[in-house]
Design a protein around this motif. Structure first.
Motif, PDB file in Angstrom:
ATOM      1  N   MET A  18     -40.263 -48.872   6.133  1.00 17.00           N
ATOM      2  CA  MET A  18     -39.587 -50.171   6.719  1.00 17.00           C
ATOM      3  C   MET A  18     -38.734 -49.599   7.643  1.00 17.00           C
ATOM      4  O   MET A  18     -38.197 -48.622   7.592  1.00 17.00           O
ATOM      5  CB  MET A  18     -38.982 -50.711   5.383  1.00 17.00           C
ATOM      6  N   ASN A  19     -38.423 -50.572   8.460  1.00 16.97           N
ATOM      7  CA  ASN A  19     -37.512 -50.511   9.590  1.00 16.97           C
ATOM      8  C   ASN A  19     -36.111 -50.926   9.122  1.00 16.97           C
ATOM      9  O   ASN A  19     -35.599 -52.176   8.902  1.00 16.97           O
ATOM     10  CB  ASN A  19     -37.766 -51.285  10.817  1.00 16.97           C
ATOM     11  N   ARG A  20     -35.211 -49.972   8.688  1.00 12.04           N
ATOM     12  CA  ARG A  20     -33.962 -50.259   8.240  1.00 12.04           C
ATOM     13  C   ARG A  20     -33.160 -51.123   9.248  1.00 12.04           C
ATOM     14  O   ARG A  20     -32.377 -52.072   8.623  1.00 12.04           O
ATOM     15  CB  ARG A  20     -33.298 -49.010   7.701  1.00 12.04           C
ATOM     16  N   GLU A  21     -33.300 -50.707  10.492  1.00 13.01           N
ATOM     17  CA  GLU A  21     -32.323 -51.474  11.390  1.00 13.01           C
ATOM     18  C   GLU A  21     -32.767 -52.987  11.403  1.00 13.01           C
ATOM     19  O   GLU A  21     -32.186 -53.974  11.762  1.00 13.01           O
ATOM     20  CB  GLU A  21     -32.700 -50.832  12.667  1.00 13.01           C
ATOM     21  N   GLN A  22     -34.167 -53.298  11.390  1.00 11.28           N
ATOM     22  CA  GLN A  22     -34.721 -54.703  11.515  1.00 11.28           C
ATOM     23  C   GLN A  22     -34.039 -55.331  10.295  1.00 11.28           C
ATOM     24  O   GLN A  22     -33.757 -56.354  10.494  1.00 11.28           O
ATOM     25  CB  GLN A  22     -36.094 -54.430  11.673  1.00 11.28           C
ATOM     26  N   VAL A  23     -33.997 -54.781   9.262  1.00 14.10           N
ATOM     27  CA  VAL A  23     -33.522 -55.250   8.073  1.00 14.10           C
ATOM     28  C   VAL A  23     -32.136 -55.696   8.229  1.00 14.10           C
ATOM     29  O   VAL A  23     -31.720 -56.882   7.831  1.00 14.10           O
ATOM     30  CB  VAL A  23     -33.797 -54.442   6.668  1.00 14.10           C
ATOM     31  N   SER A  55     -50.318 -66.162  -3.997  1.00  9.20           N
ATOM     32  CA  SER A  55     -50.504 -65.228  -2.806  1.00  9.20           C
ATOM     33  C   SER A  55     -48.973 -64.800  -2.232  1.00  9.20           C
ATOM     34  O   SER A  55     -49.051 -64.400  -1.349  1.00  9.20           O
ATOM     35  CB  SER A  55     -51.418 -65.768  -1.865  1.00  9.20           C
ATOM     36  N   CYS A  56     -47.875 -65.420  -3.025  1.00 13.81           N
ATOM     37  CA  CYS A  56     -46.460 -64.970  -2.484  1.00 13.81           C
ATOM     38  C   CYS A  56     -45.828 -64.654  -3.474  1.00 13.81           C
ATOM     39  O   CYS A  56     -45.945 -65.123  -4.808  1.00 13.81           O
ATOM     40  CB  CYS A  56     -46.137 -66.344  -1.734  1.00 13.81           C
ATOM     41  N   ILE A  57     -44.888 -63.635  -3.578  1.00 10.93           N
ATOM     42  CA  ILE A  57     -43.910 -63.437  -4.532  1.00 10.93           C
ATOM     43  C   ILE A  57     -42.698 -63.450  -3.956  1.00 10.93           C
ATOM     44  O   ILE A  57     -42.208 -63.022  -2.829  1.00 10.93           O
ATOM     45  CB  ILE A  57     -44.137 -61.739  -4.977  1.00 10.93           C
ATOM     46  N   SER A  58     -41.701 -64.016  -4.585  1.00  6.79           N
ATOM     47  CA  SER A  58     -40.380 -64.282  -4.215  1.00  6.79           C
ATOM     48  C   SER A  58     -39.343 -63.945  -5.073  1.00  6.79           C
ATOM     49  O   SER A  58     -39.655 -64.289  -6.556  1.00  6.79           O
ATOM     50  CB  SER A  58     -40.194 -65.825  -3.668  1.00  6.79           C
ATOM     51  N   LEU A  59     -38.201 -63.379  -4.869  1.00 11.45           N
ATOM     52  CA  LEU A  59     -37.357 -62.888  -5.955  1.00 11.45           C
ATOM     53  C   LEU A  59     -36.034 -62.601  -5.053  1.00 11.45           C
ATOM     54  O   LEU A  59     -35.959 -62.433  -3.913  1.00 11.45           O
ATOM     55  CB  LEU A  59     -37.643 -61.389  -6.536  1.00 11.45           C
ATOM     56  N   PRO A  60     -34.806 -62.939  -6.040  1.00 17.78           N
ATOM     57  CA  PRO A  60     -33.699 -62.918  -5.503  1.00 17.78           C
ATOM     58  C   PRO A  60     -32.958 -61.292  -5.349  1.00 17.78           C
ATOM     59  O   PRO A  60     -33.380 -60.655  -6.344  1.00 17.78           O
ATOM     60  CB  PRO A  60     -32.699 -63.804  -6.373  1.00 17.78           C
ATOM     61  N   VAL A  61     -32.481 -60.907  -4.275  1.00 17.43           N
ATOM     62  CA  VAL A  61     -32.096 -59.675  -3.937  1.00 17.43           C
ATOM     63  C   VAL A  61     -30.419 -59.576  -3.757  1.00 17.43           C
ATOM     64  O   VAL A  61     -29.882 -58.508  -3.589  1.00 17.43           O
ATOM     65  CB  VAL A  61     -32.790 -59.054  -2.900  1.00 17.43           C
ATOM     66  N   GLY A  62     -29.737 -60.715  -3.709  1.00 17.33           N
ATOM     67  CA  GLY A  62     -28.348 -60.661  -3.611  1.00 17.33           C
ATOM     68  C   GLY A  62     -27.918 -62.216  -3.304  1.00 17.33           C
ATOM     69  O   GLY A  62     -28.465 -63.214  -3.167  1.00 17.33           O
ATOM     70  N   ARG A  63     -26.692 -62.115  -2.670  1.00 17.29           N
ATOM     71  CA  ARG A  63     -25.973 -63.460  -2.361  1.00 17.29           C
ATOM     72  C   ARG A  63     -25.468 -63.015  -1.067  1.00 17.29           C
ATOM     73  O   ARG A  63     -25.086 -62.077  -0.563  1.00 17.29           O
ATOM     74  CB  ARG A  63     -25.224 -63.778  -3.168  1.00 17.29           C
ATOM     75  N   VAL A  85     -28.976 -54.813   2.197  1.00 17.12           N
ATOM     76  CA  VAL A  85     -30.039 -54.005   2.840  1.00 17.12           C
ATOM     77  C   VAL A  85     -30.531 -53.043   1.842  1.00 17.12           C
ATOM     78  O   VAL A  85     -31.858 -52.833   1.755  1.00 17.12           O
ATOM     79  CB  VAL A  85     -29.703 -53.044   4.183  1.00 17.12           C
ATOM     80  N   GLU A  86     -29.861 -52.333   1.138  1.00 16.51           N
ATOM     81  CA  GLU A  86     -30.091 -51.342  -0.021  1.00 16.51           C
ATOM     82  C   GLU A  86     -30.896 -52.144  -0.977  1.00 16.51           C
ATOM     83  O   GLU A  86     -31.949 -51.582  -1.408  1.00 16.51           O
ATOM     84  CB  GLU A  86     -28.868 -50.791  -0.613  1.00 16.51           C
ATOM     85  N   ASN A  87     -30.379 -53.271  -1.418  1.00 19.29           N
ATOM     86  CA  ASN A  87     -31.248 -54.467  -2.479  1.00 19.29           C
ATOM     87  C   ASN A  87     -32.705 -54.656  -1.955  1.00 19.29           C
ATOM     88  O   ASN A  87     -33.741 -54.325  -2.782  1.00 19.29           O
ATOM     89  CB  ASN A  87     -30.500 -55.407  -2.618  1.00 19.29           C
ATOM     90  N   ILE A  88     -32.743 -54.862  -0.681  1.00 19.31           N
ATOM     91  CA  ILE A  88     -34.036 -55.294  -0.170  1.00 19.31           C
ATOM     92  C   ILE A  88     -35.116 -54.144   0.012  1.00 19.31           C
ATOM     93  O   ILE A  88     -36.068 -54.238  -0.392  1.00 19.31           O
ATOM     94  CB  ILE A  88     -33.908 -55.921   1.194  1.00 19.31           C
ATOM     95  N   LEU A  89     -34.725 -52.987   0.361  1.00 11.80           N
ATOM     96  CA  LEU A  89     -35.434 -51.805   0.621  1.00 11.80           C
ATOM     97  C   LEU A  89     -35.821 -51.218  -0.926  1.00 11.80           C
ATOM     98  O   LEU A  89     -37.007 -50.852  -1.195  1.00 11.80           O
ATOM     99  CB  LEU A  89     -34.671 -50.685   1.172  1.00 11.80           C
ATOM    100  N   SER A  90     -34.907 -51.353  -1.901  1.00 12.53           N
ATOM    101  CA  SER A  90     -35.181 -51.039  -2.971  1.00 12.53           C
ATOM    102  C   SER A  90     -36.119 -51.973  -3.912  1.00 12.53           C
ATOM    103  O   SER A  90     -37.179 -51.451  -4.457  1.00 12.53           O
ATOM    104  CB  SER A  90     -33.959 -50.775  -4.062  1.00 12.53           C
TER     105      SER A  90
END
Length: 323
Positions: free
Chosen positions: A25-30, A198-206, A215-220
């Protein structure tokens, strides 16, 4: 404007050509996508009129598009985030099958703490019938839990507002010995439903989180989901807020260009050629096959029809002559 910047950011998404070699994953892009979402949310027009309930901060969602639908799982996958979406100060509501007094005795006996309110299924049916009551209930608490025995009854009793706010209750087993750990894990973890599409959606923060926390929540979360499904099955990954467009942060591309041969195969004619030949060229005479015709039996006075069949009629009985 912010919208045009978001579109330009989406066009600069990071791509990889060989997912089987390893998940990267490109951390800068995230970070750029998260910063654009936070800036878009900050510059949204806010209403000036007074409101009874304050608007909740927008939720940041992680969306994974899959190439094939994976096998369905009976229970949702639990995803643990480094920066929790709900803390110990979050309000928790529990729906139970038994009455409120009996449920409070059970929670006190097992040393459960952190439950803000307990609502029985009978009270839910009587007090929260109207749409306005269900809407207010969906905005009163942060997390909703329910007894697994009444989980199948809640979709018709709670309504669509719980689905719109991503707050549908989480099923737990109240008969477990370590009930406090069960409730704590259900409150802090995030659910990912795999195998339902065919799609997975989940909350990763506010959006109120810092950029580094999101960014850390998305990568994890992405790394944990990639362990549960095949890496080759991930088509793309997007990040969005509750009311924004989805920004791509990863796309899966084929390893090389593919050439499609449009020429028809030998020995086979295309449909257009067949149509043109029948319209312009002379048509070959086709001999119509004649089927043998069955002759129907002649109906005379001595025969009659009974339900489509021909039955011989009995001759009339002779009358006895009187002497």
């Amino acid at each position: 404007t912010i919208l045009t910047r978001v579109i330009q950011l989406g066009q600069e998404c990071f791509t990889y050509s060989n997912p089987s070699s390893g998940f990267t994953m490109n951390r800068e892009q995230v970070a750029r996508a998260v910063a654009a979402l936070q800036k878009y949310d900050a510059q949204k027009p806010r209403g000036t009129e007074a409101k009874l309930f304050e608007d909740e901060p927008s939720t940041v969602l992680l969306q994974l598009a899959l190439k094939l639908i994976p096998p369905a799982r009976r229970n949702a996958a639990k995803i643990s985030l480094p920066h929790l979406l709900h803390t110990s100060e979050s309000t928790v509501c529990l729906f139970t099958k038994v009455d409120k007094k009996e449920a409070l005795k059970l929670l006190e006996a097992k040393g459960v703490k952190g439950i803000t309110k307990v609502i029985s299924i009978s009270k839910l049916r009587k007090k929260y019938k109207s749409f306005e009551a269900k809407r207010q209930l969906a905005s009163m608490f942060d997390v909703y839990l329910t007894d697994v025995r009444i989980y199948h009854l809640l979709p018709g009793l709670l309504g669509k507002k719980f689905y719109d706010r991503k707050k549908f209750p989480i099923a737990i087993h109240l008969n477990k010995d370590d009930l406090q750990s069960e409730i704590q894990a259900s409150v802090t973890a995030v659910r990912a439903y795999i195998g339902r599409g065919s799609c997975i959606s989940l909350p990763v923060g506010r959006v109120t989180f810092t950029c580094n926390q999101l960014v850390e929540n998305i990568l994890s979360a992405t790394e944990q989901i990639s362990r549960k499904i095949s890496l080759d099955n991930i088509q793309s990954i997007h990040v969005k807020s509750s009311d924004s467009i989805a920004l791509p942060i990863l796309n899966s591309l084929p390893p090389g260009p593919t050439v499609i041969d449009a020429t028809p195969q030998s020995g086979k004619r295309s449909r257009l050629e067949d149509d043109s030949a029948t319209d312009d060229g002379p048509q070959d005479p086709v001999a119509k096959a004649t089927l043998p015709v069955k002759k129907r039996p002649k109906i005379t006075q001595s025969t009659k029809r009974v339900r489509g069949s021909v039955v011989a009629k009995k001759p009339p009985a002779r009358r006895r002559q009187k002497r």
